[in-house]
Design a protein around this motif. Structure first.
Motif, PDB file in Angstrom:
ATOM      1  N   LYS A 247      34.775  44.394  48.290  1.00 10.20           N
ATOM      2  CA  LYS A 247      34.878  44.280  49.736  1.00 10.20           C
ATOM      3  C   LYS A 247      34.419  42.892  50.169  1.00 10.20           C
ATOM      4  O   LYS A 247      33.435  42.362  49.632  1.00 10.20           O
ATOM      5  CB  LYS A 247      34.040  45.349  50.434  1.00 10.20           C
ATOM      6  N   TRP A 267      38.080  43.301  54.219  1.00 12.44           N
ATOM      7  CA  TRP A 267      39.123  43.413  53.198  1.00 12.44           C
ATOM      8  C   TRP A 267      38.597  44.295  52.080  1.00 12.44           C
ATOM      9  O   TRP A 267      37.432  44.174  51.665  1.00 12.44           O
ATOM     10  CB  TRP A 267      39.463  42.031  52.663  1.00 12.44           C
ATOM     11  N   GLN A 269      39.554  46.308  48.139  1.00 15.05           N
ATOM     12  CA  GLN A 269      40.440  46.546  46.995  1.00 15.05           C
ATOM     13  C   GLN A 269      39.671  47.276  45.895  1.00 15.05           C
ATOM     14  O   GLN A 269      38.614  46.814  45.459  1.00 15.05           O
ATOM     15  CB  GLN A 269      40.985  45.228  46.435  1.00 15.05           C
ATOM     16  N   ASN A 270      40.200  48.433  45.452  1.00 16.25           N
ATOM     17  CA  ASN A 270      39.584  49.221  44.388  1.00 16.25           C
ATOM     18  C   ASN A 270      40.545  49.340  43.208  1.00 16.25           C
ATOM     19  O   ASN A 270      41.742  49.575  43.405  1.00 16.25           O
ATOM     20  CB  ASN A 270      39.234  50.635  44.876  1.00 16.25           C
ATOM     21  N   ARG A 271      40.008  49.201  41.995  1.00 17.38           N
ATOM     22  CA  ARG A 271      40.811  49.375  40.781  1.00 17.38           C
ATOM     23  C   ARG A 271      40.080  50.315  39.824  1.00 17.38           C
ATOM     24  O   ARG A 271      38.845  50.378  39.822  1.00 17.38           O
ATOM     25  CB  ARG A 271      41.062  48.025  40.104  1.00 17.38           C
ATOM     26  N   LEU A 277      45.539  49.348  40.391  1.00 16.93           N
ATOM     27  CA  LEU A 277      45.176  49.426  41.804  1.00 16.93           C
ATOM     28  C   LEU A 277      45.176  50.877  42.271  1.00 16.93           C
ATOM     29  O   LEU A 277      46.165  51.598  42.100  1.00 16.93           O
ATOM     30  CB  LEU A 277      46.166  48.616  42.643  1.00 16.93           C
ATOM     31  N   GLN A 279      43.353  51.572  45.457  1.00 14.04           N
ATOM     32  CA  GLN A 279      43.180  51.517  46.915  1.00 14.04           C
ATOM     33  C   GLN A 279      43.197  50.067  47.390  1.00 14.04           C
ATOM     34  O   GLN A 279      42.596  49.183  46.770  1.00 14.04           O
ATOM     35  CB  GLN A 279      41.866  52.175  47.340  1.00 14.04           C
ATOM     36  N   ARG A 280      43.890  49.837  48.494  1.00 15.64           N
ATOM     37  CA  ARG A 280      43.908  48.512  49.126  1.00 15.64           C
ATOM     38  C   ARG A 280      44.036  48.729  50.635  1.00 15.64           C
ATOM     39  O   ARG A 280      44.944  49.422  51.098  1.00 15.64           O
ATOM     40  CB  ARG A 280      45.083  47.687  48.605  1.00 15.64           C
TER      41      ARG A 280
END
Length: 387
Positions: A247, A267, A269-271, A277, A279-280
């Motif tokens: 984040k 912003w 982004q989770n991987r 990927l 979550q974005r």
């Protein structure tokens, strides 16, 4: 409140000599309200086959409306030459049932010890808030109100972390924060979309990255204007590996007479453990405080999340929420309040799979939408006392 030596010695059951050179403060907040919420389902877990069931109305007594109920001790000892020893022990509890919160930890809100220098800042070790969460504290219109603030959406479920080394410093108009956690201690059960547990205690031999976390933030304040920027990363256990939850945030505020306007952008982004990927999203918020009289304050906040990808689904309806708080202070220590919020395409606090249902799991008060529901309304009337 500050306690005299004799009272402190009695309270802590310590010899007087052990505290004679220290300044220790006992403090706390007790907050409770009567709440109504509609369309409430159940947290989808393996126990209910990941099915939230039918949504229902609920009337309940809730702990922590504007503030989480807590008690704590903080202390300082002057070591000379501008150097001080500091500590904080802070325990969260439910006013409705007296139970410990934060997964049953005795001092689940904060527990750290450190040293502080007048010129160079503070270095502390223990369970602490992340740098980004602390930096955003003065940029949240509802001041991290426990009941309806989308704090997990904004800062992540890891906004408190175990095993943390943290630095804070103040240099003129700039405050700097940075932290590293050897094991964040955030553990969430399996849920729909991610049918395996996520997170853990970390500090596993041979797996240095597992459940580690780190971040940094800057806050600039000059006159009525303030701005902040920060970054946070958590590497939770997912299966036999570790994922990445990232984040980054910017925020600003401006005070105009009795009013203060603030907002920001985050912003995310989770991987997963294989670097896929999952979550974005882009999260936005804006709001204001208005001091109508010395005793009356009104707060309005709007939050919106632009979900670009959620476990492979790129067509998730974007959730949003509007919140309103009216607060009346009888004194500096006691106030009564009306707080209400309406959320669309998610539960209150923007609770959904996108937040790992972490709010409902942590608070014990469910804000998960029932099947077939797309909105949720909550209204609460409460009282808060600070000591």
């Amino acid at each position: 409140m500050s306690l005299k030596r004799t009272a402190l010695a009695s309270l802590l059951a310590c010899p007087l000599a052990a505290v004679a050179q220290s300044n220790v403060t006992l403090y706390g907040v007790v907050d409770a309200n009567i709440e109504y919420v509609n369309h409430v389902g159940a947290v989808p877990t393996s126990a209910n086959q990941f099915n939230p069931g039918t949504g229902h109305d609920v009337f309940r007594l809730t702990s922590g409306g504007l503030s989480g109920s807590r008690w704590g001790m903080r202390g300082m000892e002057d070591l000379g030459g501008g150097l001080k020893a500091v500590f904080v022990l802070e325990s969260g509890f439910g006013t409705d049932n007296g139970a410990l919160q934060q997964s049953g930890r005795l001092f689940g809100r904060q527990a750290f010890v450190g040293v502080q220098d007048e010129r160079f800042g503070q270095l502390s070790l223990g369970r602490q808030y992340t740098s980004m969460f602390e930096a955003l504290a003065n940029f949240s219109p509802t001041a991290y109100a426990t009941q309806y603030e989308p704090v997990v959406m904004q800062s992540g479920p890891n906004y408190r972390e175990d095993n943390t080394v943290k630095y804070t410093g103040k240099f003129g108009p700039v405050a700097a924060l940075a932290h590293w956690s050897f094991g964040a201690g955030v553990a969430l059960p399996a849920s729909v979309g991610l049918p395996i547990p996520i997170g853990g205690n970390g500090e596993v031999p041979g797996q240095f990255r597992r459940d580690t976390a780190y971040g940094a933030a800057l806050v600039y304040t000059i006159g009525p204007f303030a701005a902040t920027a920060g970054y946070d990363q958590w590497n939770p256990t997912i299966g036999t590996g570790s994922g990445t939850v990232k984040k980054a945030v910017v925020g600003g505020s401006y005070a105009i007479g009795p009013a203060k306007i603030m907002g920001g952008y985050r912003w995310g982004q989770n991987r997963n453990a294989s670097d896929t990927l999952i979550q974005r999203d882009d999260y936005y918020w804006i709001g204001a405080n208005y001091q109508v009289t010395p005793a009356v304050q009104l707060t309005l906040e709007y939050s919106y999340d632009n979900v670009k990808n959620l476990y492979g689904n790129t067509g998730v309806p974007n959730p949003w929420q509007i919140s309103f708080v009216a607060d009346y202070s009888f004194s500096k220590r006691t106030d009564v309040y009306l707080t209400t919020a309406y959320a669309k395409n998610a539960g209150l606090m923007l609770e959904s799979l996108a937040t790992f249902y972490a709010n409902s799991l942590a608070l014990g008060n469910n804000y998960v939408l029932g099947n077939g529901q797309s909105n949720m309304l909550g209204v609460a009337l409460g009282v808060r006392h600070k000591f």
